[in-house]
Write a protein that holds these residues in place. Structure first.
Motif: not given
Length: 126
Positions: A71-73, A17-19, A111-113, A118-119
Motif C-alpha cells: 500500500v502506497i500513499n 512511497n510506502s504508507r 495532517a497525518m491523521f 482519507r482514501s
C-alpha cells in the motif's frame, strides 16, 4: 502515479512511497521535535526507538519476504519528506522560541491523521 514503463525499480518505488514507512518516519521526526523542544530525553527517545525498530522490521520484510502488493500513499510520502527537511533546518538554526517546534508537530499529527483516514492509498503491485 507514474506509468509502469517509467518506474525503473518497482520495489524501490514502493519502499519510498510506502504508507507504513512514511507514517513511522513522521512519528520518529515528531519525537525528535519533542526532544528538541522540551530538552527531555526519556519519552521521545523511547518513542522514536520503537518507531525506528518497527521501520527497520517493515523494511526488512519488504526486501526479504518480497510481498506482491504494497500500500502506497504519495501525499504521505511528500509530507514526510517536507517534515524531515523542516526538522533538519530547525536542527541547524536552533530557534529560541518553542513554537517553532510545537506548531509543525501539531500540524504534522493533524495532517497525518487526515492523510491516513482519507482514501488516497493505492495498492501497488510489485
Amino acid at each position: 502515479m507514474k506509468k509502469s514503463s517509467e518506474i525503473r525499480h518497482r520495489r524501490l518505488y514502493a519502499f519510498y512511497n510506502s504508507r507504513v514507512l512514511n507514517a513511522l518516519m513522521i512519528v520518529v521526526v515528531d519525537a525528535l521535535l519533542l526532544m528538541a523542544c522540551y530538552n527531555t530525553m526519556l519519552l521521545p527517545v523511547v518513542c522514536s526507538s520503537v518507531a525506528l525498530l518497527l521501520f527497520i522490521g517493515y523494511a526488512l520484510w519488504l526486501w526479504i519476504a518480497k510481498p506482491r502488493v504494497v500500500v502506497i500513499n504519495r501525499r504521505l510520502s511528500d509530507m514526510s519528506g517536507y517534515l524531515m527537511l523542516y526538522f533538519l533546518i530547525m536542527s541547524v538554526v536552533r530557534p529560541e522560541s518553542e513554537w517553532w517546534y510545537i506548531i509543525p508537530l501539531v500540524a504534522s499529527i493533524a495532517a497525518m491523521f487526515v492523510t491516513l483516514t482519507r482514501s488516497n492509498d493505492e495498492a501497488f503491485e510489485i
